[in-house]
Design an enzyme around this catalytic site. Sequence first.
Site, PDB file in Angstrom:
ATOM      1  N   GLY A 154       0.801  -1.316  -0.062  1.00 14.65           N
ATOM      2  CA  GLY A 154       0.046  -0.046   0.069  1.00 14.65           C
ATOM      3  C   GLY A 154       0.910   1.183   0.011  1.00 14.65           C
ATOM      4  N   ASP A 155       0.334   2.418  -0.551  1.00 16.37           N
ATOM      5  CA  ASP A 155       0.895   3.539  -0.482  1.00 16.37           C
ATOM      6  C   ASP A 155       1.006   4.283   0.866  1.00 16.37           C
ATOM      7  OD1 ASP A 155       2.571   5.757  -1.322  1.00 16.37           O
ATOM      8  OD2 ASP A 155       1.515   6.101  -2.978  1.00 16.37           O
ATOM      9  N   ALA A 156       1.437   5.004   1.374  1.00 17.24           N
ATOM     10  CA  ALA A 156       1.652   5.679   2.423  1.00 17.24           C
ATOM     11  C   ALA A 156       0.271   6.246   2.956  1.00 17.24           C
ATOM     12  CB  ALA A 156       2.710   6.724   2.825  1.00 17.24           C
ATOM     13  N   GLY A 157      -0.381   5.610   3.935  1.00 13.55           N
ATOM     14  CA  GLY A 157      -1.702   5.959   4.264  1.00 13.55           C
ATOM     15  C   GLY A 157      -2.652   5.980   3.646  1.00 13.55           C
ATOM     16  N   ALA A 158      -2.720   5.272   2.393  1.00 12.13           N
ATOM     17  CA  ALA A 158      -3.735   4.979   1.577  1.00 12.13           C
ATOM     18  C   ALA A 158      -4.960   3.902   1.982  1.00 12.13           C
ATOM     19  CB  ALA A 158      -2.953   4.394   0.238  1.00 12.13           C
TER      20      ALA A 158
END
Length: 824
Positions: A238-242
Amino acid sequence: MTDHTDRSTDPWPAARVDDLLGQLTLPEKLGLLHQWQAPVDRLGLPPFRTGTEALHGVAWLGPATVFPQVIGLASTWDAELIRAVGAAVGTEVRVRHHHDPDRVGLNVWAPVVNPLRDPRWGRNEEGWAEDPWLTGLLATAYARGLRGEDPHRWRTAPTLKHFCGYNNETDRATTSSDLPARVLHEYELPAFRAPLAAGAAVAVMASYNLVNGIPAHLSPLIAQQLRRWAPTEIMVVGDAGAVTNIAGVQAHLPDHVAGFAAALRAGIDSFTEDDTDSAPTINRLTEALRRDLVTEADVDRAVRRILTVRAHLGDLGPDTDDPWAHPAPQALDGPAHRQLARTAAARSVVLLRNDGLLPLDPATTGQVAVLGPLADTVYQDWYSGTPPYAVTTYAGLAQRLPAVTTHAGADRIALRLGDRHVGGPAGADGGPLTLGADPAGFDVFDWGAGLLALRSVANGRHVGVDDDARLVNDRPGPGGWVVRETFRWHRRPDHTVLLHHVAGDRYVTVGTDGVLRADATGPHEATAFAVDLLVDGAAEAAAVAATADVAVVALGNHPMVNGRETEDRVDLALPAAQEALLRAVRAANPRTVLVLTSSYPYAVGWADRHVPAVLWSAHGGQEHGTGVAAVLTGETEPAGRLTQTWYADAADLPDLLDYDVIGADATYLYHRGDPLYPFGHGLSYTTVDYADLHLSATTMTVGEEVVVSVEVTNSGSRPGEEVVQLYTRQRRSAVKQPLRQLRDFARVSLDPGQRRVVRLRLRAADLGYWDESREAHVVETATHSVLVGRSCRDVRLVGTVAVRADEPATRTEVVPAMRSGGQR
């Protein structure tokens, strides 16, 4: 089409992974699903982290070799050079990891393979090309270098970014990239598929945006498309905080437990949330198990993928058979990597226009004035590493020419309130700006869209705003995730200005203590300053140019301002002050060269019409100036070619959020207007003639290919390099087809008078389109124009080939051919 191949395990480390998976407790498994994985001491499992940044060098971990930005590497059209750069970066990651294994992970987040659909995208510098096939080819080369050639042990684990439909920073977490089926299958997916199918990339990151209304982290495309392509199972991060966004700003699910559970079920294996704190992720997934939103089998599937990657990286066992386990420390920014950086910087330069002024002969060229805000500096972008040194354009030319001067061309001003002036400490550490009796100067840098940066003359440091809202002259320049060193003027009818701090959205005031603070919420509370012009930067630069034999004007962007992650551009224009500087210098000296250094294309129509020579380079890393100067002086022949269209005006572009490149006539594939510089464009210092186009066959069927040969001759007096490009156009079709599409290319070196036959390959299977009704790639019976030339618009030879398909059309399973640029 359903793929029944079982890729749940990789045959090489399967036994070790199965053994570990059987011994791990459920809480221990959950701990492995976060970016920062805790050790499991009882099983000898060390800590592990995903996400070392390695876009064009090792980033954020101290000094390392910094290569040109990706869009610059791409302009070399040289897959082998790009593979070598990837290998160098991967080796330096290994060196850093060996020194600090807990902080430096071997899962690298590169390359970015989103096709460069729109040049206004803030992250344009991170991508390879607007053509999906070329993107896939070059990204595969870089990923192959990062991963290494050993079939079992990987140098690093490359991760493709960002799946998928991601080309806007504006509201990126809440906008939906609406992709018609043809655009999805013909334009978006091929660039991701190529590195995975080649086994070069082994992981993928999901993107922030939604795709056709569904958060990308929940997209069925992860299972239906992405996981079908690789020869073995891949890890999806996952992308950061996504994942938090799913139940957060996207409001797609009612709570974070449901959001995290849905992401795990959709195929997210590693959660990049809450920085180093894995507790919130573990707690949410634990609750998801309690609610029966996920099962332990879902957890096991993700953990297996993670452990498989770790096994290939030598993380699960003895390193006796790991060729990367003990890297030589001296490889970090060593002589070989420095030479590679010099080569890459020079070969990435693109000569856009030249009426004969270039190259500059050191034996006959007199005084050269290197002018402009990028003349004597090398900037870093957000994902740059820390260069151990940096060669500027001015320094590069000074090493090669006998007489070189420089001037930044910046206005120098004083800010005044009544009879008092704004000033700052003269020491290197700087300090708060205050009102005093003596005038103090500030150099003004215009970075476009009204964004200005101020550099204190007193100590050469930029002005920023500290945590107490004070204006301080203690910054090396604009930078950081939040850029706190940019301002806007708000001019008033009485010619005074209000100073607006962009990041804080506050206006500057002067307190009773005389200190300047960015603390006013509106203009009515702000202090109005008089602006005294101490030095007219354009006029001074023009005066220097007037006494020179040649003026080199170095303009472009600051990679941390006005076009970067989180910020798209609104237009394609040069900053107003830079345009004015160029015009002033050109008026003073007709022998003017424009050197653009930028992360993206500009609409420089005036320069193309009035300046004798225009040259472009991406921000070139530590050897930027060496590369630019080598091309300017003819030490290196211009080798770069554009991988993006340079449009004449932003009006030629569709809306930034219109992802339907077919319907919008977008990219070189469908654009019907006249670009400023077309896809594939790049000039040489010599002339190359094309002749004798020959096709090995004039008809072919699906499964066959035709060899297209052409004779190229260097008819000039200098050695040169040519990128021979092959395009096709389908003459009739049941659907709208591209006006031209790149199929192959070859880079050739030619001595004066040398003649060579270049062979390019054209596969019938590549000439299909996605039939929405059949949900398959199909090839029609049709005649295709075969176009060979120097760019997509500079076509030198034309032929035809007829493709015969089974009626009514042939379904094909198109696997992108990983040609490395044709045969020579």
